[in-house]
Each structure stands twice: as structure tokens, then as C-alpha cells.
Design a protein around this motif. Sequence first.
Motif, short mmCIF file in Angstrom:
data_model
loop_
_atom_site.label_atom_id
_atom_site.label_comp_id
_atom_site.label_asym_id
_atom_site.label_seq_id
_atom_site.Cartn_x
_atom_site.Cartn_y
_atom_site.Cartn_z
N TRP A 15 0.84 -1.21 0.00
CA TRP A 15 0.00 0.00 0.00
C TRP A 15 0.87 1.25 0.00
O TRP A 15 0.57 2.24 -0.67
CB TRP A 15 -0.92 -0.03 1.22
CG TRP A 15 -1.75 1.20 1.40
CD1 TRP A 15 -1.62 2.15 2.36
CD2 TRP A 15 -2.87 1.60 0.59
NE1 TRP A 15 -2.58 3.13 2.20
CE2 TRP A 15 -3.36 2.81 1.12
CE3 TRP A 15 -3.49 1.05 -0.54
CZ2 TRP A 15 -4.45 3.49 0.56
CZ3 TRP A 15 -4.58 1.73 -1.09
CH2 TRP A 15 -5.05 2.93 -0.54
N LEU A 18 1.93 2.05 -3.38
CA LEU A 18 0.86 2.68 -4.15
C LEU A 18 0.74 4.16 -3.79
O LEU A 18 0.56 5.01 -4.66
CB LEU A 18 -0.47 1.95 -3.89
CG LEU A 18 -1.68 2.47 -4.66
CD1 LEU A 18 -1.47 2.35 -6.16
CD2 LEU A 18 -2.95 1.73 -4.25
N GLU A 23 -0.41 6.04 -8.33
CA GLU A 23 -1.31 5.17 -9.08
C GLU A 23 -0.50 3.94 -9.50
O GLU A 23 0.72 3.93 -9.38
CB GLU A 23 -1.86 5.87 -10.32
CG GLU A 23 -0.79 6.17 -11.35
CD GLU A 23 -1.38 6.61 -12.69
OE1 GLU A 23 -2.59 6.88 -12.74
OE2 GLU A 23 -0.63 6.65 -13.67
N PHE A 49 -7.70 -2.84 -0.19
CA PHE A 49 -6.33 -3.28 -0.45
C PHE A 49 -5.86 -4.11 0.74
O PHE A 49 -5.75 -3.61 1.86
CB PHE A 49 -5.44 -2.04 -0.65
CG PHE A 49 -4.13 -2.32 -1.33
CD1 PHE A 49 -3.95 -2.02 -2.68
CD2 PHE A 49 -3.05 -2.85 -0.62
CE1 PHE A 49 -2.73 -2.26 -3.32
CE2 PHE A 49 -1.83 -3.10 -1.25
CZ PHE A 49 -1.67 -2.80 -2.60
N ALA A 62 -8.62 1.82 -2.43
CA ALA A 62 -8.20 2.41 -3.69
C ALA A 62 -9.41 2.59 -4.59
O ALA A 62 -10.50 2.10 -4.29
CB ALA A 62 -7.16 1.50 -4.37
N ILE A 85 -5.36 1.64 -10.76
CA ILE A 85 -5.96 2.11 -9.51
C ILE A 85 -5.14 3.25 -8.91
O ILE A 85 -3.95 3.41 -9.24
CB ILE A 85 -6.08 0.98 -8.46
CG1 ILE A 85 -4.69 0.40 -8.13
CG2 ILE A 85 -7.04 -0.10 -8.91
CD1 ILE A 85 -4.71 -0.63 -7.01
N LYS A 86 -5.79 4.02 -8.06
CA LYS A 86 -5.06 5.04 -7.29
C LYS A 86 -5.52 4.94 -5.84
O LYS A 86 -6.65 4.52 -5.56
CB LYS A 86 -5.33 6.44 -7.84
CG LYS A 86 -6.75 6.92 -7.62
CD LYS A 86 -6.94 8.36 -8.10
CE LYS A 86 -8.36 8.83 -7.83
NZ LYS A 86 -8.63 10.16 -8.41
N PRO A 87 -4.66 5.33 -4.90
CA PRO A 87 -5.05 5.27 -3.49
C PRO A 87 -6.11 6.32 -3.19
O PRO A 87 -6.06 7.43 -3.74
CB PRO A 87 -3.74 5.57 -2.75
CG PRO A 87 -2.90 6.32 -3.73
CD PRO A 87 -3.29 5.83 -5.09
N LYS A 88 -7.05 5.96 -2.33
CA LYS A 88 -8.10 6.91 -1.96
C LYS A 88 -8.09 7.20 -0.47
O LYS A 88 -8.07 8.34 -0.07
CB LYS A 88 -9.47 6.36 -2.39
CG LYS A 88 -10.61 7.34 -2.19
CD LYS A 88 -11.91 6.78 -2.77
CE LYS A 88 -13.09 7.72 -2.50
NZ LYS A 88 -12.96 8.97 -3.30
#
Length: 135
Positions: A15, A18, A23, A49, A62, A85-88
Motif C-alpha cells: 500500500w 501505491l 497510481e 487493499f 483504492a 488504480i489510485k489510493p483513496k
Amino acid sequence: MNYWLVKSEPSEYSWEDLLKNGEEIWDGIRNFQARNYLREMKTGDLVLFYHSGKTKEIIGIAEVTEEAFPDQADSEQKGWVSIRIKPKISIKNPLTLEKIKNDGQLSNLLLLKQSRLSVMPVEKPQFDHIVKLTS
DNA sequence: GCCAACGTTGGC
DNA sequence: GCCAACGTTGGC
């Protein structure tokens, strides 16, 4: 909107990686069941994740930013796909596998039933419950 | 380090 | 097409 869970061995890709990269192309999936789920993912879907191996916990959420496209490493064009994907959200209180097992509302998670599957769907009530437990 | 659960491979 | 052998994943 649909909800998912992806697994990663943190020594392979964590993580934190990421977060650092902003991304990532999620590729290298070579399992038919997992591939079918990748194909169903839509932009904006949320993805839990999960770190497998030593820590075994859900550590972040993500967001899908690009829907399934051919896996660039699939030179024989066998139909493998990747997504982006991108971290949220970084989860402050990661939800360990032990807690998931001990939570009656999460007993149907595929994570508990198919330990080897690396991409799987999560039902909205279960996703919401996980968000509640980790926020 | 072991083992269960799968997935894959190859001989027949 | 079946099945044994083998490899991999991931929890314990």
C-alpha cells in the motif's frame, strides 16, 4: 458502483508503494476467476487493499481509474487484462484477518472462503461494514 | 516449516 | 479426457 478486494504481498507491492507512486497498473493476474472480476471493474469502483503474508490486514481503499485493458506482459495475447488504480483512503486502524474472522457480518467474505483468489468482489453491506470498522 | 487448497502440466 | 505429480499461494 461495485466494490472489490485485491490482495498483495507487501514485499512484492505494498500500500505504501501505491501511495508513493500515486497510481498503479494492476497487472500480472493469471487466474481466470480473478481476470473475470478485473473485467467487471468500472471507473470509480472502490477496492479494498489487503496485505497477505505477515501482516494479513486490509490497509487501504483504492479507486479504479482505468477499466480493463490488455496486460502488456501478455505477449501471446491470451486475453489477460490489467486495470489502473489510485489510493483513496489510508486506513488508520487496519482490519486484520483475525478481526474479519471474528466478525459475524463478514463471515461471507470470499477472502475467508477462497484464500488463494487475489481479486474478488465484496458486497456493499460488507464493504460499508468494513469502512465503519476501520474509520 | 508445514499443510490445505487449488491450478497446471504431461503421460496415458 | 482422466488423473497423478508437481508448483504456488497463503494461513498457521
